[in-house]
Design an enzyme around this catalytic site. Structure first.
Site, PDB file in Angstrom:
ATOM      1  N   HIS A  66     -75.183   9.504   9.664  1.00 57.36           N
ATOM      2  CA  HIS A  66     -75.287   9.526   8.218  1.00 57.36           C
ATOM      3  C   HIS A  66     -75.886  10.942   8.233  1.00 57.36           C
ATOM      4  O   HIS A  66     -77.112  11.569   8.817  1.00 57.36           O
ATOM      5  CB  HIS A  66     -75.622   8.362   7.581  1.00 57.36           C
ATOM      6  CG  HIS A  66     -75.375   8.499   6.455  1.00 57.36           C
ATOM      7  ND1 HIS A  66     -76.850   9.162   5.265  1.00 57.36           N
ATOM      8  CD2 HIS A  66     -74.982   8.279   4.730  1.00 57.36           C
ATOM      9  CE1 HIS A  66     -76.223   9.000   4.148  1.00 57.36           C
ATOM     10  NE2 HIS A  66     -75.760   8.515   3.793  1.00 57.36           N
ATOM     11  N   SER A 102     -71.246   9.015  -4.399  1.00 51.11           N
ATOM     12  CA  SER A 102     -71.559   9.146  -6.040  1.00 51.11           C
ATOM     13  C   SER A 102     -70.050   7.661  -5.931  1.00 51.11           C
ATOM     14  O   SER A 102     -69.374   8.535  -7.710  1.00 51.11           O
ATOM     15  CB  SER A 102     -71.356   9.850  -6.909  1.00 51.11           C
ATOM     16  OG  SER A 102     -72.221  10.972  -6.051  1.00 51.11           O
ATOM     17  N   GLY A 134     -73.659   3.517  -1.719  1.00 48.05           N
ATOM     18  CA  GLY A 134     -75.066   3.837  -1.343  1.00 48.05           C
ATOM     19  C   GLY A 134     -75.373   3.646  -3.085  1.00 48.05           C
ATOM     20  O   GLY A 134     -75.800   1.971  -3.545  1.00 48.05           O
ATOM     21  N   GLY A 135     -76.395   4.462  -3.891  1.00 51.66           N
ATOM     22  CA  GLY A 135     -77.093   3.962  -4.920  1.00 51.66           C
ATOM     23  C   GLY A 135     -75.853   2.824  -6.162  1.00 51.66           C
ATOM     24  O   GLY A 135     -76.937   1.784  -5.861  1.00 51.66           O
ATOM     25  N   ASN A 166     -74.223   0.702   1.622  1.00 51.47           N
ATOM     26  CA  ASN A 166     -75.421   1.118   2.143  1.00 51.47           C
ATOM     27  C   ASN A 166     -77.314   1.113   1.698  1.00 51.47           C
ATOM     28  O   ASN A 166     -77.023   2.062   1.031  1.00 51.47           O
ATOM     29  CB  ASN A 166     -75.481   2.931   2.818  1.00 51.47           C
ATOM     30  CG  ASN A 166     -76.435   3.695   3.583  1.00 51.47           C
ATOM     31  OD1 ASN A 166     -77.538   2.696   3.792  1.00 51.47           O
ATOM     32  ND2 ASN A 166     -76.292   4.621   3.523  1.00 51.47           N
ATOM     33  N   TRP A 167     -77.744  -0.409   1.942  1.00 48.97           N
ATOM     34  CA  TRP A 167     -78.818   0.348   1.207  1.00 48.97           C
ATOM     35  C   TRP A 167     -79.835   1.390   1.226  1.00 48.97           C
ATOM     36  O   TRP A 167     -80.665   1.133   0.314  1.00 48.97           O
ATOM     37  CB  TRP A 167     -79.468  -0.996   1.084  1.00 48.97           C
ATOM     38  CG  TRP A 167     -78.881  -2.562   0.682  1.00 48.97           C
ATOM     39  CD1 TRP A 167     -76.763  -2.530   0.263  1.00 48.97           C
ATOM     40  CD2 TRP A 167     -78.738  -3.603   0.638  1.00 48.97           C
ATOM     41  NE1 TRP A 167     -77.156  -3.644  -0.314  1.00 48.97           N
ATOM     42  CE2 TRP A 167     -77.732  -4.742   0.339  1.00 48.97           C
ATOM     43  CE3 TRP A 167     -80.122  -4.680   0.727  1.00 48.97           C
ATOM     44  CZ2 TRP A 167     -77.685  -6.005  -0.346  1.00 48.97           C
ATOM     45  CZ3 TRP A 167     -79.388  -5.770   0.471  1.00 48.97           C
ATOM     46  CH2 TRP A 167     -79.123  -6.573   0.313  1.00 48.97           C
ATOM     47  N   LYS A 168     -79.809   1.733   1.930  1.00 46.35           N
ATOM     48  CA  LYS A 168     -80.797   3.184   2.734  1.00 46.35           C
ATOM     49  C   LYS A 168     -81.899   2.122   3.161  1.00 46.35           C
ATOM     50  O   LYS A 168     -82.445   1.183   2.641  1.00 46.35           O
ATOM     51  CB  LYS A 168     -80.144   3.978   1.605  1.00 46.35           C
ATOM     52  CG  LYS A 168     -78.955   4.925   1.844  1.00 46.35           C
ATOM     53  CD  LYS A 168     -78.917   6.099   1.029  1.00 46.35           C
ATOM     54  CE  LYS A 168     -78.366   6.556   0.258  1.00 46.35           C
ATOM     55  NZ  LYS A 168     -77.499   7.295  -0.427  1.00 46.35           N
ATOM     56  N   GLU A 190     -68.018  11.259   3.615  1.00 42.95           N
ATOM     57  CA  GLU A 190     -68.857  11.660   2.506  1.00 42.95           C
ATOM     58  C   GLU A 190     -69.581  13.126   2.896  1.00 42.95           C
ATOM     59  O   GLU A 190     -70.675  13.515   2.954  1.00 42.95           O
ATOM     60  CB  GLU A 190     -70.074  11.295   2.961  1.00 42.95           C
ATOM     61  CG  GLU A 190     -70.185   9.064   3.414  1.00 42.95           C
ATOM     62  CD  GLU A 190     -71.394   8.191   3.454  1.00 42.95           C
ATOM     63  OE1 GLU A 190     -71.261   7.787   2.100  1.00 42.95           O
ATOM     64  OE2 GLU A 190     -72.165   8.692   3.506  1.00 42.95           O
TER      65      GLU A 190
HETATM   66  P1  PGA Z   1     -74.529   7.154  -2.800  1.00 48.40           P
HETATM   67  O1  PGA Z   1     -74.720   7.202  -1.050  1.00 48.40           O
HETATM   68  O2  PGA Z   1     -73.114   6.677  -3.081  1.00 48.40           O
HETATM   69  O3  PGA Z   1     -75.458   7.087  -3.588  1.00 48.40           O
HETATM   70  O4  PGA Z   1     -74.010   8.589  -3.318  1.00 48.40           O
HETATM   71  C1  PGA Z   1     -73.645   6.689  -0.346  1.00 48.40           C
HETATM   72  C2  PGA Z   1     -74.496   7.744   1.020  1.00 48.40           C
HETATM   73  O5  PGA Z   1     -75.205   8.181   1.554  1.00 48.40           O
HETATM   74  O6  PGA Z   1     -73.801   6.342   1.829  1.00 48.40           O
END
Ligand code: PGA
Length: 258
Positions: free
Chosen positions: A94, A210, A231-232, A9-11, A164
Site C-alpha cells: 500500500h 476516494s 478506505g474511509g 481497508n480499515w487502516k 490506487e
Molecule cells: P480511501 O483509501 O478510500 O480512503 O481514499 C483507499 C485506500 O487507501 O486503500
C-alpha cells in the site's frame, strides 16, 4: 468471467470493540448481496475476533500487511503462516507503507512470494503521486512498480492488483471512471507481458482512492475495473453496503447480458 470484489481497508482505525460493532452493523446486509466478493481488512489485533464473528457468513477476511520471513526474531512483525491461519487475503505494498515505512519494490516482491507460498491471496497496490501524474509519468511509474513487485513470479495464483493513485487516496478527489479504466487496462497489458495473457485475463484489478457510495457506479461500469479497494467509506457500514450493492447490481446485470 472475473468475480468483482470490494475490499474494505480499515487502516489504523477501530479498537477491537469498535471492530465488533462495525462487523455486526454490516454482516446481515452484506450477506444478502450476490455476485460480489466482499472482503474486510481490519487491523491485525481484531482479525481473530472478526474471524469468529463472520463464520458462516459470505464476508471474507484480509490483513493489511505481512512480513516475508516465516518466523523468528523480528519483533513486532506478523508472519505469513500466522496470517494464513486467520484470513484469505493480504494487502501488500500500500502506498502508505511505501511512503511511511520505506517499502520498496524488492520488499513488496518478497512479501508477495511469502504470501503465495502459504496460499494467502495478495492485493498488490500500485499508483503514482500527484506530481508524477501531472508530469504525465503515470505509465512509467506504475509499470516500474509492477516490474519490481511481480519480478520472477510466473503464475501468481490468486494475486489481485489495486490501482490506487496516491493523489486520490483519502483526498475526496477520486480519479474519473475513464482515467481509472485506462490505467487498469495498461496494468493488465503489463501483467500479460510479465506473467502471461491468461494470468492477465483472469486477474482481478481494482480501483482505489476516494471510492464512496456516490461514485462507485461510475467505476463499476468500466470494463477493465473489477471492483474497489475502499478506505474511509469502508468504516461506515451503510456506505460500504451501498458500494457492494451497487457493484452487484451492475455486474449482475452484465453477467446476465442485460
Ligand atoms: P480511501 O483509501 O478510500 O480512503 O481514499 C483507499 C485506500 O487507501 O486503500
Amino acid at each position: 468471467m472475473r468475480v468483482p470484489m470490494i475490499a474494505g481497508n480499515w487502516k489504523m482505525n477501530t479498537t477491537v470493540s469498535e471492530a465488533i460493532e462495525l462487523v455486526n452493523e454490516m454482516r446481515q446486509g452484506l450477506d444478502q448481496i450476490d455476485n460480489v466478493d466482499r472482503v474486510i481488512c481490519p487491523p491485525f489485533i481484531s482479525l481473530a475476533t472478526v474471524r469468529e464473528l463472520i463464520k458462516g457468513s459470505s464476508i471474507k477476511l484480509g490483513a493489511q500487511n505481512i512480513y516475508f520471513e516465516e518466523k523468528g526474531a523480528y519483533t513486532g512483525e506478523i508472519s505469513p503462516l500466522m496470517l494464513a491461519d486467520l484470513c484469505e487475503f493480504v494487502i501488500i505494498g500500500h502506498s502508505e507503507r511505501r511512503l511511511y515505512f520505506n517499502e520498496t519494490g524488492e520488499i513488496t516482491n518478497k512479501k508477495i512470494r511469502a504470501a503465495l507460498q502459504v496460499k494467502l491471496k495478495p492485493i498488490l497496490c500500485v499508483g503514482e503521486k500527484l506530481e508524477e501524474n501531472e508530469a504525465g509519468r503515470t505509465e512509467k511509474i506504475v509499470t516500474g512498480q509492477l516490474r519490481a513487485s511481480l519480478a520472477g513470479l510466473g503464475y501468481p495464483n490468486g494475486l489481485i492488483i489495486a490501482y490506487e493513485p496516491i493523489w486520490a487516496i483519502g483526498t475526496g478527489k477520486a480519479a474519473t471512471g475513464e482515467q481509472a479504466n485506462e490505467t487498469i487496462g495498461l496494468i493488465r497489458r503489463n501483467v500479460a507481458k510479465l506473467c502471461s495473457e491468461k494470468v492477465a485475463q483472469d486477474m482481478r484489478i481494482l480501483y482505489g482512492g476516494s471510492v464512496t457510495d456516490a461514485n462507485a457506479t461510475e467505476f463499476m461500469k468500466q470494463p477493465e475495473i473489477d471492483g474497489a479497494l475502499v478506505g474511509g467509506a469502508s468504516l461506515k457500514a451503510n456506505q460500504f453496503l451501498s458500494i457492494v450493492r451497487q457493484t452487484s447490481e451492475i455486474r449482475g446485470r452484465s453477467s446476465r447480458g442485460v
